[in-house]
Write a protein that holds these residues in place. Sequence first.
Motif, PDB file in Angstrom:
ATOM      1  N   ARG A  57       0.983  -1.144  -0.132  1.00  0.00           N
ATOM      2  CA  ARG A  57       0.196  -0.098  -0.050  1.00  0.00           C
ATOM      3  C   ARG A  57       0.933   1.482   0.031  1.00  0.00           C
ATOM      4  NH1 ARG A  57      -5.460   0.119   1.205  1.00  0.00           N
ATOM      5  NH2 ARG A  57      -6.290  -2.163   1.549  1.00  0.00           N
ATOM      6  N   LYS A  58       2.005   1.237   0.671  1.00  0.00           N
ATOM      7  CA  LYS A  58       2.895   2.364   0.639  1.00  0.00           C
ATOM      8  C   LYS A  58       3.655   2.472  -0.664  1.00  0.00           C
ATOM      9  CE  LYS A  58       4.195   2.779   5.504  1.00  0.00           C
ATOM     10  NZ  LYS A  58       5.380   2.970   6.421  1.00  0.00           N
ATOM     11  N   LYS A  59       3.901   1.551  -1.159  1.00  0.00           N
ATOM     12  CA  LYS A  59       4.814   1.653  -2.390  1.00  0.00           C
ATOM     13  C   LYS A  59       3.840   2.120  -3.641  1.00  0.00           C
ATOM     14  CE  LYS A  59       7.038  -1.500  -5.844  1.00  0.00           C
ATOM     15  NZ  LYS A  59       7.411  -2.769  -6.297  1.00  0.00           N
ATOM     16  N   TYR A  60       2.449   1.700  -3.551  1.00  0.00           N
ATOM     17  CA  TYR A  60       1.751   2.302  -4.575  1.00  0.00           C
ATOM     18  C   TYR A  60       0.674   3.151  -4.316  1.00  0.00           C
ATOM     19  CZ  TYR A  60       3.496  -1.676  -7.401  1.00  0.00           C
ATOM     20  OH  TYR A  60       4.196  -2.407  -8.047  1.00  0.00           O
ATOM     21  N   ARG A  61       0.916   4.172  -3.177  1.00  0.00           N
ATOM     22  CA  ARG A  61       0.440   5.079  -2.784  1.00  0.00           C
ATOM     23  C   ARG A  61      -1.286   5.104  -2.367  1.00  0.00           C
ATOM     24  NH1 ARG A  61       1.647  10.683  -3.759  1.00  0.00           N
ATOM     25  NH2 ARG A  61       0.770  11.810  -2.307  1.00  0.00           N
ATOM     26  N   LYS A  62      -1.528   3.780  -1.843  1.00  0.00           N
ATOM     27  CA  LYS A  62      -2.807   3.238  -1.430  1.00  0.00           C
ATOM     28  C   LYS A  62      -2.742   3.491   0.097  1.00  0.00           C
ATOM     29  CE  LYS A  62      -4.219   2.197  -5.604  1.00  0.00           C
ATOM     30  NZ  LYS A  62      -5.206   3.018  -6.089  1.00  0.00           N
ATOM     31  N   TYR A  63      -1.991   3.660   0.841  1.00  0.00           N
ATOM     32  CA  TYR A  63      -1.760   3.676   2.245  1.00  0.00           C
ATOM     33  C   TYR A  63      -2.544   4.789   2.843  1.00  0.00           C
ATOM     34  CZ  TYR A  63       0.099   3.855   6.827  1.00  0.00           C
ATOM     35  OH  TYR A  63       0.265   3.884   8.314  1.00  0.00           O
ATOM     36  N   LYS A  64      -3.621   4.728   3.927  1.00  0.00           N
ATOM     37  CA  LYS A  64      -4.162   5.647   4.812  1.00  0.00           C
ATOM     38  C   LYS A  64      -3.890   5.297   6.174  1.00  0.00           C
ATOM     39  CE  LYS A  64      -7.960   6.501   1.414  1.00  0.00           C
ATOM     40  NZ  LYS A  64      -9.199   6.683   1.283  1.00  0.00           N
ATOM     41  N   GLN A  65      -3.642   6.507   6.748  1.00  0.00           N
ATOM     42  CA  GLN A  65      -3.347   6.174   8.305  1.00  0.00           C
ATOM     43  C   GLN A  65      -4.490   5.648   8.932  1.00  0.00           C
ATOM     44  OE1 GLN A  65      -0.478   6.516   9.915  1.00  0.00           O
ATOM     45  NE2 GLN A  65      -1.486   6.362  11.876  1.00  0.00           N
ATOM     46  N   LEU A  66      -4.610   4.853  10.019  1.00  0.00           N
ATOM     47  CA  LEU A  66      -5.716   4.421  10.578  1.00  0.00           C
ATOM     48  C   LEU A  66      -5.942   5.069  11.847  1.00  0.00           C
ATOM     49  CD1 LEU A  66      -4.950   0.636  10.396  1.00  0.00           C
ATOM     50  CD2 LEU A  66      -6.646   1.825   8.913  1.00  0.00           C
ATOM     51  N   THR A  67      -7.204   5.297  12.150  1.00  0.00           N
ATOM     52  CA  THR A  67      -7.568   6.017  13.044  1.00  0.00           C
ATOM     53  C   THR A  67      -7.886   5.046  14.465  1.00  0.00           C
ATOM     54  OG1 THR A  67      -9.994   6.078  12.542  1.00  0.00           O
ATOM     55  CG2 THR A  67      -8.620   8.110  11.954  1.00  0.00           C
ATOM     56  N   GLN A  68      -8.385   3.893  14.138  1.00  0.00           N
ATOM     57  CA  GLN A  68      -8.625   2.908  15.119  1.00  0.00           C
ATOM     58  C   GLN A  68      -7.832   1.593  14.757  1.00  0.00           C
ATOM     59  OE1 GLN A  68     -12.771   2.478  15.614  1.00  0.00           O
ATOM     60  NE2 GLN A  68     -12.621   4.345  16.871  1.00  0.00           N
ATOM     61  N   PRO A  69      -7.587   0.746  15.729  1.00  0.00           N
ATOM     62  CA  PRO A  69      -7.018  -0.506  15.363  1.00  0.00           C
ATOM     63  C   PRO A  69      -7.823  -1.393  14.653  1.00  0.00           C
ATOM     64  CG  PRO A  69      -6.666  -0.107  17.608  1.00  0.00           C
ATOM     65  CD  PRO A  69      -7.419   1.001  17.162  1.00  0.00           C
ATOM     66  N   LYS A  70      -7.339  -2.132  13.682  1.00  0.00           N
ATOM     67  CA  LYS A  70      -7.901  -3.158  12.885  1.00  0.00           C
ATOM     68  C   LYS A  70      -7.507  -4.381  13.044  1.00  0.00           C
ATOM     69  CE  LYS A  70     -10.019  -0.123   9.984  1.00  0.00           C
ATOM     70  NZ  LYS A  70     -11.494  -0.058   9.908  1.00  0.00           N
ATOM     71  N   ASN A  71      -8.293  -5.454  12.621  1.00  0.00           N
ATOM     72  CA  ASN A  71      -8.169  -6.927  12.842  1.00  0.00           C
ATOM     73  C   ASN A  71      -7.139  -7.353  11.970  1.00  0.00           C
ATOM     74  OD1 ASN A  71      -9.727  -7.118  15.178  1.00  0.00           O
ATOM     75  ND2 ASN A  71     -11.708  -7.519  13.636  1.00  0.00           N
ATOM     76  N   CYS A  72      -6.249  -7.996  12.506  1.00  0.00           N
ATOM     77  CA  CYS A  72      -5.139  -8.806  11.426  1.00  0.00           C
ATOM     78  C   CYS A  72      -5.959 -10.019  10.984  1.00  0.00           C
ATOM     79  CB  CYS A  72      -3.969  -9.504  12.375  1.00  0.00           C
ATOM     80  SG  CYS A  72      -2.834 -10.332  11.608  1.00  0.00           S
ATOM     81  N   VAL A  73      -5.672 -10.255   9.569  1.00  0.00           N
ATOM     82  CA  VAL A  73      -6.189 -11.290   8.959  1.00  0.00           C
ATOM     83  C   VAL A  73      -5.878 -12.793   9.218  1.00  0.00           C
ATOM     84  CG1 VAL A  73      -6.484 -12.404   6.637  1.00  0.00           C
ATOM     85  CG2 VAL A  73      -6.626  -9.872   6.714  1.00  0.00           C
ATOM     86  N   GLN A  74      -4.578 -12.936   9.566  1.00  0.00           N
ATOM     87  CA  GLN A  74      -4.043 -14.120   9.998  1.00  0.00           C
ATOM     88  C   GLN A  74      -4.318 -14.561  11.553  1.00  0.00           C
ATOM     89  OE1 GLN A  74       0.038 -14.499   9.196  1.00  0.00           O
ATOM     90  NE2 GLN A  74      -0.205 -16.292   8.171  1.00  0.00           N
ATOM     91  N   CYS A  75      -3.810 -13.685  12.617  1.00  0.00           N
ATOM     92  CA  CYS A  75      -4.071 -13.823  13.806  1.00  0.00           C
ATOM     93  C   CYS A  75      -5.437 -13.160  14.611  1.00  0.00           C
ATOM     94  CB  CYS A  75      -2.732 -13.349  14.552  1.00  0.00           C
ATOM     95  SG  CYS A  75      -2.699 -11.381  14.731  1.00  0.00           S
TER      96      CYS A  75
END
Length: 82
Positions: A57-75
């Motif tokens: 996401r950082k590389k292709y400029r799709k990154y947005k700063q999160l305001t609240q924690p999100k769930n991890c897909v794996q854990c």
Amino acid sequence: MPKHSIGSTSTKPKNRAPKHQNSFAFVHNKNSKKTKQIYSKPILGVCPKCKEKLSWRKKYRKYKQLTQPKNCVQCKRRTIVS
């Protein structure tokens, strides 16, 4: 003209070749304030899969700063805050 119901699928064929081939890779403005801000944020406290996703996401400029924690897909924990 046939009428399509609201839930109907498109009539376009699936898995066809792209209409136009990209002639060069995506490159964003490296000197912008937003790019410098994005790259300065570290990726900490996430599993390898989520780290890979955030770096893409950082590389292709799709990154947005999160305001609240999100769930991890794996854990399945709320650990993604970067």
